[in-house]
Scaffold this active site. Structure first.
Site, PDB file in Angstrom:
ATOM      1  N   SER A 132       0.828  -1.206   0.000  1.00 38.07           N
ATOM      2  CA  SER A 132       0.000   0.000   0.000  1.00 38.07           C
ATOM      3  C   SER A 132       0.864   1.259   0.000  1.00 38.07           C
ATOM      4  CB  SER A 132      -0.912   0.020   1.225  1.00 38.07           C
ATOM      5  OG  SER A 132      -1.781  -1.084   1.214  1.00 38.07           O
TER       6      SER A 132
HETATM    7  N1  SAH Z   1      -0.851  -4.235   3.739  1.00 37.65           N
HETATM    8  C1  SAH Z   1      -0.225  -4.968   2.656  1.00 37.65           C
HETATM    9  C2  SAH Z   1      -1.196  -5.003   1.492  1.00 37.65           C
HETATM   10  C3  SAH Z   1      -0.928  -6.048   0.500  1.00 37.65           C
HETATM   11  S1  SAH Z   1      -2.147  -6.046  -0.830  1.00 37.65           S
HETATM   12  C4  SAH Z   1       1.057  -4.229   2.283  1.00 37.65           C
HETATM   13  O1  SAH Z   1       1.054  -3.006   2.381  1.00 37.65           O
HETATM   14  O2  SAH Z   1       2.032  -4.866   1.870  1.00 37.65           O
HETATM   15  C5  SAH Z   1      -3.383  -7.110  -0.150  1.00 37.65           C
HETATM   16  C6  SAH Z   1      -2.916  -8.495   0.159  1.00 37.65           C
HETATM   17  O3  SAH Z   1      -4.053  -9.279   0.526  1.00 37.65           O
HETATM   18  C7  SAH Z   1      -2.259  -9.225  -1.000  1.00 37.65           C
HETATM   19  O4  SAH Z   1      -0.976  -9.611  -0.615  1.00 37.65           O
HETATM   20  C8  SAH Z   1      -3.166 -10.434  -1.235  1.00 37.65           C
HETATM   21  O5  SAH Z   1      -2.428 -11.586  -1.625  1.00 37.65           O
HETATM   22  C9  SAH Z   1      -3.827 -10.603   0.120  1.00 37.65           C
HETATM   23  N2  SAH Z   1      -5.108 -11.307   0.121  1.00 37.65           N
HETATM   24  C10 SAH Z   1      -6.164 -11.153  -0.707  1.00 37.65           C
HETATM   25  N3  SAH Z   1      -7.159 -11.986  -0.369  1.00 37.65           N
HETATM   26  C11 SAH Z   1      -6.734 -12.688   0.725  1.00 37.65           C
HETATM   27  C12 SAH Z   1      -7.314 -13.709   1.542  1.00 37.65           C
HETATM   28  N4  SAH Z   1      -8.546 -14.209   1.301  1.00 37.65           N
HETATM   29  N5  SAH Z   1      -6.592 -14.187   2.566  1.00 37.65           N
HETATM   30  C13 SAH Z   1      -5.341 -13.727   2.822  1.00 37.65           C
HETATM   31  N6  SAH Z   1      -4.739 -12.777   2.086  1.00 37.65           N
HETATM   32  C14 SAH Z   1      -5.429 -12.247   1.044  1.00 37.65           C
END
Ligand code: SAH
Length: 234
Positions: free
Chosen positions: A69
């Protein structure tokens, strides 16, 4: 001394990271010393893949249709959750991705607390573990107060429940019930809710278990979905 200086430059630049935090302060998203301090301590460069610019205020791809993010979103969520990330408290980070926010949570709740990151892409859990190992939060992962797990985050993580703070880093069509159940009375959840356009919702659970919801901002996150759906359009 020379060795340390080389390491300093090889692993990013705390000076530039501090400049980013300063920018976020001026922009008004970093409002408290507590949030500034943790964002200064956890160098964003350690969590952004090589070849991308860690210190600009935008999301960056981390592979598998996921992004780290934008710094202003990290700051916004830390400000919303800071009172629920006091030493000894329990925090859950759903969709932990790069591991950046989980590391911040761990620093704030400290060795007596628990910070749990749930991510459904195994490769991202490996990467986030390596990122944290190079960061100021390494010791907390070693002693077990910070942990990452490969799982479907929509189910939460009952082992360390109930949580004072729950953060969801991917957009849910609706609030997953297990997450509401694993929120401690008196706790707070921050979750983007919606499909194409989303609201960053702040859910407070009162002592009697009732919840109140307010919208903090309009946001755009990647979806909280199944692993196969996420990897489909890659
Ligand atoms: N806060 C993190 C955001 C990553 S983007 C950062 O700043 O690095 C959102 C993440 O959610 C992705 O890595 C994606 O793989 C994960 N995601 C999406 N659906 C999910 C689920 N059902 N269970 C676990 N992770 C999930």
């Amino acid at each position: 001394v020379l060795c340390n200086i080389n390491q300093f430059w090889a692993e990013g630049s705390l000076e530039k990271n501090n400049a980013l935090v300063e920018y976020l302060k001026q922009y008004g998203v970093v409002r408290t010393d507590k949030v500034a301090e943790v964002m200064e301590t956890i160098d964003r460069a350690l969590f952004v893949p090589e070849g991308f610019t860690p210190y600009t205020d935008s999301p960056m791809p981390i592979g598998y249709n996921a992004t780290i993010s934008a710094p202003h979103m990290h700051a916004t969520c830390l400000e919303l959750l800071k009172d629920y990330l006091q030493p000894g408290m329990h925090a859950l980070d759903v969709g932990s991705g790069s591991g950046y926010l989980t590391a911040c949570f761990a620093m704030m709740v400290g060795p007596e607390g628990r910070a749990v990151g749930i991510e459904h892409i195994p490769e991202l859990v490996v990467a986030s573990t390596e990122n944290v190992e190079r960061s100021a939060a390494a010791a907390l992962m070693k002693d077990g107060s910070l942990s990452f797990h490969v799982s479907d985050g929509r189910l939460g993580w009952p082992d360390a429940a109930p949580y004072d703070a729950i953060h969801v880093g991917a957009a849910a069509p609706e609030i997953p019930r297990p997450l509401l159940e694993q929120l401690k009375p008196g706790g707070r959840m921050v979750i983007p809710v919606g499909t194409y356009s989303q609201d960053l919702q702040v859910i407070d659970k009162s002592a009697d278990g009732s919840t109140s919801v307010r919208n903090d901002a309009s946001v755009r996150y990647v979806p909280l979905t199944s692993r196969s759906a996420q990897l489909q359009d890659s």
